[in-house]
Design a protein around this motif. Structure first.
Motif, PDB file in Angstrom:
ATOM      1  N   TYR A  62       0.849  -1.198   0.000  1.00 39.90           N
ATOM      2  CA  TYR A  62       0.000   0.000   0.000  1.00 39.90           C
ATOM      3  C   TYR A  62       0.884   1.247   0.000  1.00 39.90           C
ATOM      4  CZ  TYR A  62      -3.989   3.020   1.041  1.00 39.90           C
ATOM      5  OH  TYR A  62      -4.981   3.981   0.977  1.00 39.90           O
ATOM      6  N   GLY A  63       0.677   2.123  -0.967  1.00 46.60           N
ATOM      7  CA  GLY A  63       1.448   3.363  -1.051  1.00 46.60           C
ATOM      8  C   GLY A  63       2.831   3.202  -1.636  1.00 46.60           C
ATOM      9  N   ARG A  64       3.158   2.013  -2.171  1.00 42.61           N
ATOM     10  CA  ARG A  64       4.502   1.777  -2.692  1.00 42.61           C
ATOM     11  C   ARG A  64       4.385   1.325  -4.154  1.00 42.61           C
ATOM     12  NH1 ARG A  64       7.518  -2.206   1.215  1.00 42.61           N
ATOM     13  NH2 ARG A  64       9.346  -1.186   0.314  1.00 42.61           N
ATOM     14  N   SER A  65       5.012   2.068  -5.035  1.00 48.35           N
ATOM     15  CA  SER A  65       4.855   1.820  -6.466  1.00 48.35           C
ATOM     16  C   SER A  65       6.174   1.449  -7.124  1.00 48.35           C
ATOM     17  CB  SER A  65       4.286   3.064  -7.153  1.00 48.35           C
ATOM     18  OG  SER A  65       4.339   2.934  -8.549  1.00 48.35           O
ATOM     19  N   SER A  66       6.058   0.731  -8.253  1.00 52.71           N
ATOM     20  CA  SER A  66       7.233   0.402  -9.060  1.00 52.71           C
ATOM     21  C   SER A  66       7.592   1.529 -10.019  1.00 52.71           C
ATOM     22  CB  SER A  66       6.963  -0.887  -9.846  1.00 52.71           C
ATOM     23  OG  SER A  66       5.778  -0.771 -10.607  1.00 52.71           O
ATOM     24  N   GLY A  67       6.888   2.650  -9.931  1.00 53.13           N
ATOM     25  CA  GLY A  67       7.208   3.802 -10.770  1.00 53.13           C
ATOM     26  C   GLY A  67       5.969   4.429 -11.365  1.00 53.13           C
ATOM     27  N   SER A 127       0.095   6.268 -15.271  1.00 53.70           N
ATOM     28  CA  SER A 127       0.198   4.818 -15.056  1.00 53.70           C
ATOM     29  C   SER A 127       1.104   4.475 -13.876  1.00 53.70           C
ATOM     30  CB  SER A 127       0.765   4.141 -16.313  1.00 53.70           C
ATOM     31  OG  SER A 127      -0.030   4.411 -17.450  1.00 53.70           O
ATOM     32  N   PHE A 128       0.661   3.487 -13.093  1.00 51.74           N
ATOM     33  CA  PHE A 128       1.546   2.967 -12.057  1.00 51.74           C
ATOM     34  C   PHE A 128       1.097   1.569 -11.641  1.00 51.74           C
ATOM     35  CE2 PHE A 128      -1.819   4.358  -9.280  1.00 51.74           C
ATOM     36  CZ  PHE A 128      -1.714   3.597  -8.130  1.00 51.74           C
ATOM     37  N   GLY A 129       2.001   0.852 -10.992  1.00 51.81           N
ATOM     38  CA  GLY A 129       1.705  -0.463 -10.447  1.00 51.81           C
ATOM     39  C   GLY A 129       2.542  -0.682  -9.209  1.00 51.81           C
ATOM     40  N   ALA A 162       7.000   6.133  -3.463  1.00 53.17           N
ATOM     41  CA  ALA A 162       5.907   6.006  -2.514  1.00 53.17           C
ATOM     42  C   ALA A 162       5.011   7.224  -2.620  1.00 53.17           C
ATOM     43  CB  ALA A 162       6.447   5.881  -1.087  1.00 53.17           C
ATOM     44  N   ALA A 163       3.706   7.010  -2.617  1.00 54.59           N
ATOM     45  CA  ALA A 163       2.777   8.132  -2.735  1.00 54.59           C
ATOM     46  C   ALA A 163       1.413   7.737  -2.209  1.00 54.59           C
ATOM     47  CB  ALA A 163       2.663   8.571  -4.190  1.00 54.59           C
ATOM     48  N   SER A 164       0.737   8.696  -1.621  1.00 46.57           N
ATOM     49  CA  SER A 164      -0.612   8.467  -1.126  1.00 46.57           C
ATOM     50  C   SER A 164      -1.601   8.523  -2.285  1.00 46.57           C
ATOM     51  CB  SER A 164      -0.981   9.537  -0.097  1.00 46.57           C
ATOM     52  OG  SER A 164      -1.114  10.801  -0.747  1.00 46.57           O
ATOM     53  N   VAL A 219       6.528  11.520  -8.062  1.00 47.03           N
ATOM     54  CA  VAL A 219       5.457  11.821  -7.133  1.00 47.03           C
ATOM     55  C   VAL A 219       6.055  11.935  -5.748  1.00 47.03           C
ATOM     56  CG1 VAL A 219       3.285  11.022  -6.146  1.00 47.03           C
ATOM     57  CG2 VAL A 219       3.776  10.642  -8.561  1.00 47.03           C
ATOM     58  N   ARG A 220       5.644  12.957  -5.003  1.00 45.30           N
ATOM     59  CA  ARG A 220       6.202  13.158  -3.669  1.00 45.30           C
ATOM     60  C   ARG A 220       5.918  11.969  -2.769  1.00 45.30           C
ATOM     61  NH1 ARG A 220       4.157  18.868  -3.087  1.00 45.30           N
ATOM     62  NH2 ARG A 220       2.431  17.794  -2.117  1.00 45.30           N
ATOM     63  N   PRO A 221       6.903  11.527  -1.982  1.00 46.47           N
ATOM     64  CA  PRO A 221       6.677  10.411  -1.052  1.00 46.47           C
ATOM     65  C   PRO A 221       5.578  10.742  -0.044  1.00 46.47           C
ATOM     66  CG  PRO A 221       9.017  10.864  -1.293  1.00 46.47           C
ATOM     67  CD  PRO A 221       8.302  11.994  -1.950  1.00 46.47           C
ATOM     68  N   ILE A 222       5.012   9.685   0.508  1.00 45.82           N
ATOM     69  CA  ILE A 222       3.980   9.854   1.541  1.00 45.82           C
ATOM     70  C   ILE A 222       4.584  10.507   2.775  1.00 45.82           C
ATOM     71  CG2 ILE A 222       2.459   8.562   3.096  1.00 45.82           C
ATOM     72  CD1 ILE A 222       2.174   6.501   0.887  1.00 45.82           C
TER      73      ILE A 222
END
Length: 357
Positions: free
Chosen positions: A51-56, A78-80, A108-110, A354-357
């Protein structure tokens, strides 16, 4: 970020918990992860570790999802994440979906931040893609809600392998979906994906009959495994009968990768043959992908046959629909979601921070 409480599970009498998200029905001991690798038993409950952690994050043309009838020419954010609930031997994104190295997840992003950045960049939609978003359903649902608050649409790129309860919640906040129909035999699903065909067909039929989600289907054609005339005919006839002639069907080319790197790439002729089979079965919108084929990328009017949207790869060369999605030549309404067309985003892919959470 701490691991996020997950939904879609129940406790078992022997102290384990069972995941109720997808038909795998993983039963977990304390500390154990499911087959998707991202849903884990921790402290007697299930948590989502991504949750909140993306591969880009990237901005893509919507045609890359592929979606040819959902605001053509628009840009999609797009993100995953990591992980997947299928075990496809031919996975084209295996370095992401099969990742067991959580340190790869650098961004990481909210949900609210993703929605804000997508809107700030003028994206018409946000796509949950690269790996299957059903495994990070809680993150995807929260992000979709945040996107809608910003006036941004949502897209799921998925294999459709999900249980009915979670499916209802997940697609309630999706505007469009491209569903991978990997093949049309259970034998293929069992031996090449570690799954079954029936739940995917159930998801497709449910989406078409019970929701307002715009749906397109993609089948990756793998030489010798799922590209016979018999199988392609059965697949196309099922789509035409169960979902109707206006559901777009994409046949895309396989390239050797992951555990099937010994197989040859899909010949362009195979894609053209598949397209003709599907058109003969009555489907109006059949496309080819991952190859240079302007004819197979073009949308034709079922009413008068004129070229409505001419494409070359992900570039739109001509656009002849009005804002309602009707043919400018004969007025035939083209299935899909449309609006004013002010030029295409183009084939480029733009990485975004994207700014981190």
């Amino acid at each position: 970020m701490t691991e996020h409480p997950a939904r879609y599970w129940h406790a078992l009498a022997d102290g384990r918990i069972q995941c109720d998200l997808c038909p795998r029905d993983c039963r977990l001991h304390e500390g154990q992860r499911g087959a998707c690798f991202v849903r884990q038993m921790e402290g007697g409950r299930m948590v989502l570790t991504t949750y909140g952690r993306s591969s880009g994050f990237c901005i893509d043309p919507i045609e890359k999802k592929p979606l040819n009838h959902f605001y053509p020419g628009s840009s999609v954010f797009s993100f995953g994440t990591a992980g997947c609930n299928l075990a496809c031997k031919f996975c084209q994104n295996w370095d992401i979906s099969k990742s067991r190295d959580m340190d790869r997840l650098m961004d990481a992003a909210s949900p609210a931040e993703i929605a804000r950045v997508a809107a700030e960049h003028g994206c018409r939609s946000v796509a949950f893609t690269y790996n299957d978003p059903v495994i990070f359903a809680e993150y995807a649902i929260d992000t979709a809600v945040a996107c809608h608050a910003q006036g941004v649409a949502t897209v799921a790129v998925t294999a459709g392998y999900i249980h009915p309860e979670a499916r209802r919640d997940f697609y309630a906040v999706m505007d469009a979906a491209n569903v991978d129909l990997k093949a049309f035999t259970d034998d293929f699903y069992v031996h090449q994906c570690g799954a079954h065909l029936a739940p995917v067909l159930d998801t497709l039929a449910w989406l078409h009959h019970e929701t307002d989600v715009w749906v397109e289907i993609t089948t990756l054609l793998i030489p010798g495994l799922n590209d016979s005339d018999t199988e392609l005919t059965a697949l196309a006839k099922w789509v035409a009968t169960e979902m109707g002639p206006d559901v777009p069907l994409h046949f895309t080319a396989f390239h050797p990768d992951y555990k099937l790197d010994q197989l040859p790439p899909t010949p362009p002729a195979t894609l053209r043959r598949a397209r003709q089979i599907a058109r003969d079965a009555g489907l109006h919108y059949v496309y080819t992908g991952n190859v240079h084929d302007p004819e197979g990328g073009t949308t034709y009017c079922p009413g008068c046959g004129v070229k409505l949207i001419e494409r070359d790869w992900y570039a739109i060369l001509a656009y002849r629909l009005d804002a309602r999605g009707a043919c400018q030549a004969c007025g035939h309404a083209i299935a899909g979601r449309y609006g004013e067309f002010h030029g295409a985003f183009g084939p480029r892919r733009v990485p975004v921070h994207v700014r981190p959470i």
